[in-house]
Design a protein around this motif. Structure first.
Motif, PDB file in Angstrom:
ATOM      1  N   ILE A 110       0.837  -1.206   0.000  1.00 36.69           N
ATOM      2  CA  ILE A 110       0.000   0.000   0.000  1.00 36.69           C
ATOM      3  C   ILE A 110       0.870   1.254   0.000  1.00 36.69           C
ATOM      4  N   SER A 111       1.987   1.240   0.744  1.00 38.16           N
ATOM      5  CA  SER A 111       2.888   2.400   0.782  1.00 38.16           C
ATOM      6  C   SER A 111       3.479   2.675  -0.588  1.00 38.16           C
ATOM      7  N   THR A 112       3.875   1.612  -1.290  1.00 40.15           N
ATOM      8  CA  THR A 112       4.430   1.782  -2.637  1.00 40.15           C
ATOM      9  C   THR A 112       3.391   2.368  -3.589  1.00 40.15           C
ATOM     10  N   LEU A 113       2.180   1.858  -3.504  1.00 37.91           N
ATOM     11  CA  LEU A 113       1.109   2.372  -4.364  1.00 37.91           C
ATOM     12  C   LEU A 113       0.818   3.839  -4.049  1.00 37.91           C
ATOM     13  N   LEU A 114       0.861   4.208  -2.775  1.00 37.66           N
ATOM     14  CA  LEU A 114       0.651   5.605  -2.389  1.00 37.66           C
ATOM     15  C   LEU A 114       1.717   6.500  -3.016  1.00 37.66           C
ATOM     16  N   GLY A 115       2.967   6.051  -2.996  1.00 35.94           N
ATOM     17  CA  GLY A 115       4.022   6.830  -3.625  1.00 35.94           C
ATOM     18  C   GLY A 115       3.792   7.016  -5.118  1.00 35.94           C
ATOM     19  N   MET A 116       3.295   5.978  -5.773  1.00 38.11           N
ATOM     20  CA  MET A 116       3.004   6.087  -7.209  1.00 38.11           C
ATOM     21  C   MET A 116       1.855   7.061  -7.460  1.00 38.11           C
ATOM     22  N   TYR A 117       0.861   7.059  -6.596  1.00 31.67           N
ATOM     23  CA  TYR A 117      -0.236   8.030  -6.706  1.00 31.67           C
ATOM     24  C   TYR A 117       0.314   9.456  -6.667  1.00 31.67           C
ATOM     25  N   VAL A 118       1.141   9.730  -5.665  1.00 35.59           N
ATOM     26  CA  VAL A 118       1.692  11.074  -5.479  1.00 35.59           C
ATOM     27  C   VAL A 118       2.547  11.461  -6.676  1.00 35.59           C
ATOM     28  N   MET A 119       3.340  10.527  -7.160  1.00 36.06           N
ATOM     29  CA  MET A 119       4.218  10.788  -8.310  1.00 36.06           C
ATOM     30  C   MET A 119       3.399  11.160  -9.536  1.00 36.06           C
ATOM     31  N   MET A 120       2.317  10.435  -9.796  1.00 41.22           N
ATOM     32  CA  MET A 120       1.524  10.693 -11.002  1.00 41.22           C
ATOM     33  C   MET A 120       0.746  11.997 -10.911  1.00 41.22           C
ATOM     34  N   SER A 240       4.608  -0.695 -11.178  1.00 43.58           N
ATOM     35  CA  SER A 240       5.673   0.310 -11.110  1.00 43.58           C
ATOM     36  C   SER A 240       5.972   0.896 -12.479  1.00 43.58           C
ATOM     37  N   LYS A 241       6.005   0.042 -13.483  1.00 44.95           N
ATOM     38  CA  LYS A 241       6.319   0.500 -14.843  1.00 44.95           C
ATOM     39  C   LYS A 241       5.220   1.414 -15.388  1.00 44.95           C
ATOM     40  N   GLY A 242       3.962   1.084 -15.115  1.00 48.21           N
ATOM     41  CA  GLY A 242       2.865   1.906 -15.597  1.00 48.21           C
ATOM     42  C   GLY A 242       2.877   3.300 -15.001  1.00 48.21           C
ATOM     43  N   ALA A 243       3.146   3.390 -13.693  1.00 52.69           N
ATOM     44  CA  ALA A 243       3.195   4.703 -13.038  1.00 52.69           C
ATOM     45  C   ALA A 243       4.331   5.549 -13.587  1.00 52.69           C
ATOM     46  N   ALA A 244       5.499   4.943 -13.784  1.00 50.65           N
ATOM     47  CA  ALA A 244       6.655   5.686 -14.286  1.00 50.65           C
ATOM     48  C   ALA A 244       6.424   6.166 -15.714  1.00 50.65           C
ATOM     49  N   ALA A 245       5.831   5.327 -16.565  1.00 49.36           N
ATOM     50  CA  ALA A 245       5.583   5.715 -17.955  1.00 49.36           C
ATOM     51  C   ALA A 245       4.602   6.880 -18.035  1.00 49.36           C
ATOM     52  N   PHE A 246       3.537   6.800 -17.249  1.00 45.60           N
ATOM     53  CA  PHE A 246       2.536   7.873 -17.242  1.00 45.60           C
ATOM     54  C   PHE A 246       3.164   9.182 -16.778  1.00 45.60           C
ATOM     55  N   THR A 247       3.975   9.125 -15.718  1.00 42.24           N
ATOM     56  CA  THR A 247       4.598  10.330 -15.179  1.00 42.24           C
ATOM     57  C   THR A 247       5.585  10.930 -16.169  1.00 42.24           C
ATOM     58  N   LEU A 248       6.375  10.078 -16.820  1.00 43.99           N
ATOM     59  CA  LEU A 248       7.343  10.578 -17.788  1.00 43.99           C
ATOM     60  C   LEU A 248       6.653  11.310 -18.924  1.00 43.99           C
ATOM     61  N   MET A 249       5.565  10.745 -19.440  1.00 46.51           N
ATOM     62  CA  MET A 249       4.863  11.412 -20.536  1.00 46.51           C
ATOM     63  C   MET A 249       4.276  12.742 -20.070  1.00 46.51           C
ATOM     64  N   THR A 250       3.720  12.773 -18.853  1.00 42.50           N
ATOM     65  CA  THR A 250       3.137  14.008 -18.329  1.00 42.50           C
ATOM     66  C   THR A 250       4.181  15.113 -18.234  1.00 42.50           C
ATOM     67  N   ILE A 251       5.356  14.793 -17.692  1.00 39.16           N
ATOM     68  CA  ILE A 251       6.392  15.812 -17.495  1.00 39.16           C
ATOM     69  C   ILE A 251       6.995  16.248 -18.822  1.00 39.16           C
ATOM     70  N   LEU A 252       7.217  15.308 -19.734  1.00 35.99           N
ATOM     71  CA  LEU A 252       7.778  15.689 -21.034  1.00 35.99           C
ATOM     72  C   LEU A 252       6.853  16.638 -21.784  1.00 35.99           C
TER      73      LEU A 252
END
Length: 471
Positions: A110-120, A240-252
């Motif tokens: 749950i903690s890891t998922l929370l971090g991904m929420y915040v990141m996205m 983990s991969k899905g959260a990172a990909a979404f965040t990268l596209m958003t920031i780019l």
């Protein structure tokens, strides 16, 4: 500070509540025979409700734009929460070995998922970095969770060392971005192509490329995937991969919108290398978790094709690809976990020789999932690849067409190595195939959900249309 703004962060607030409830329950309830089941049903129930909370959450903003939630963000959070729920379901058989610390497992997930929420949902680089670390630190603990295997500790050590280095590189890039534009807010950053901003882009991309296992930032992946417990490996490969990909596209698309020609060229090179190297190294593997590690590296390259699109269609294609990838990959890892638990812990590919003779149903479901990952019609994987190809080709440049062509050629290569497992199950003969065994209820539930997704998401194009409407 107006603390009422926390109510605008409904999905995150719900996860904090879920984490608190699991912690209190684990701390207060005596260690009885039923404690594990109660913790499991509590966590699974909270994640199921959390999926609905993400789906119903309204677009919002908090803390002066540091937190921004959009319909596309909420859709991705829904997908990742559902994927986490499947991970928790398939982990139950393995959890029998770590009964005394199973509460910690649920809290770390749950903690890891929370971090991904915040990141996205970050609209500010500091909140983004906070979310990234909130996701990475508990993930390292999950990789090392199987304390009875030295490979688990080794995989966690490599993950931590690489994550530490990549975080430092990313922070260095963020400092350059701040120096170039004078702000850390995504919407206020207006970067032009200066040497400082180009260096900031390169360092930032390198740091997030680690989370995505993009070549050449992929060296940790195979050892970590092999050493981690199988449910955790599945969690790493999809959520983990899905959260990172979404965040990268958003920031780019927000921060580096004025430097499209630079990060486009960077993506072209990285995508070609990632898909090709991932496929070629997957062919050489005989250990199935390492095989899936290189498969996931290749899949990360396909996900990045959607980023080239740089528009709403690209965001919809990325989200749909992650949705299909979650159900297909978790189906494969469910079967791997079952075979591992019923074959003395082995994950070698030769354990699947003659598997169809003794376990035809599992062989069939494994084949469906592999066909979807390979992109064979009419399964959902074919449509997800089609949409990311269309998003990339929609840019109209020769370089984009060339990258799509390379990706299409690599699809044939990926079909070959996925068929190696199918060949082992259906064609290869052995005098001592894995004995017939009955799957537990949790694994059957996970397989039913994943197989339904593989079939339904491929047939019902309305799923993609709904995602596109919210992109």
């Amino acid at each position: 500070m107006n603390y009422s703004q926390f109510f605008n962060m409904l999905p995150e607030a719900f996860l904090v509540l879920a984490l608190t409830l699991v912690f209190i329950f684990d701390f207060k309830i005596a260690k009885t025979q039923v404690k594990g089941y109660l913790l499991y049903f509590l966590t699974a129930g909270l994640l199921a409700v959390g999926t609905g909370v993400c789906l119903m959450a309204e677009p919002s903003e908090a803390f002066g734009g540091m937190y921004v939630s959009t319909p596309a963000t909420n859709v991705m959070k829904t997908i990742l929460t559902a994927g986490t729920l499947i991970v928790v379901i398939i982990a139950q058989t393995w959890m029998q070995k770590v009964k005394e610390i199973e509460g910690e497992f649920y809290m770390l997930v749950i903690s890891t998922l929370l971090g991904m929420y915040v990141m996205m949902s970050a609209g500010h680089f500091l909140l983004f970095f906070l979310g990234l670390e909130m996701a990475s630190v508990p993930m390292a603990c999950l990789v090392a969770f199987d304390r009875y295997r030295k490979e688990s500790a080794e995989g966690a050590a490599k993950f931590v060392l690489t994550a530490t280095f990549s975080s430092g590189v990313m922070l260095y890039g963020i400092s350059m971005i701040y120096a170039a534009c004078g702000t850390l807010y995504f919407d206020d950053a207006s970067l032009s192509a200066t040497p400082l901003s180009i260096m900031g882009l390169a360092f930032f991309f390198a740091g997030l490329g680690f989370k995505l296992s993009l070549v050449p930032f992929h060296f940790w992946t195979a050892d970590t995937y092999q050493g981690a417990p199988t449910p955790v490996t599945g969690y790493l490969s999809v959520v983990s991969k899905g959260a990172a990909a979404f965040t990268l596209m958003t920031i780019l698309t927000k921060v580096f919108a004025g430097m499209v020609e630079y990060w486009d060229m960077l993506l072209y090179v990285v995508i070609v290398l990632t898909i090709t190297i991932g496929n070629l190294f997957a062919i050489r593997q005989s250990e199935l978790k390492r095989f899936m590690a290189f498969s996931s590296i290749s899949q990360a390259g396909y996900i990045m094709l959607a980023v080239i699109g740089n528009n709403a269609a690209g965001m919809a294609a990325l989200t749909y690809y992650v949705l299909v990838y979650v159900v297909a990959n978790m189906s494969v890892f469910t079967v791997i976990s079952l075979v591992e638990n019923n074959n003395g812990g082995t994950t070698q590919m030769n354990a699947y020789d003659g598997f169809y003779q003794t376990n035809p149903k599992l062989s069939f479901l494994m084949t469906l999932a592999l066909f979807s990952l390979a992109g064979i019609p009419p399964f959902a994987g074919m449509f997800s690849k089609f949409f990311v190809f269309m998003a990339a080709a929609g840019q109209g440049s020769f370089a984009a067409y060339f990258v799509v062509f390379v990706a299409l050629v690599n699809t044939v290569v990926s079909l070959y190595y996925y068929l190696l497992i199918v060949k082992a199950m259906y064609i290869k003969k052995t005098d001592s195939p894995l004995p017939t065994f009955r799957s537990d209820c949790n694994s059957r539930l996970a397989l039913a959900l994943c197989t339904a997704g593989i079939v339904v998401f491929g047939i019902c194009s309305c799923v993609y249309e709904w995602i596109a409407a919210n992109a």
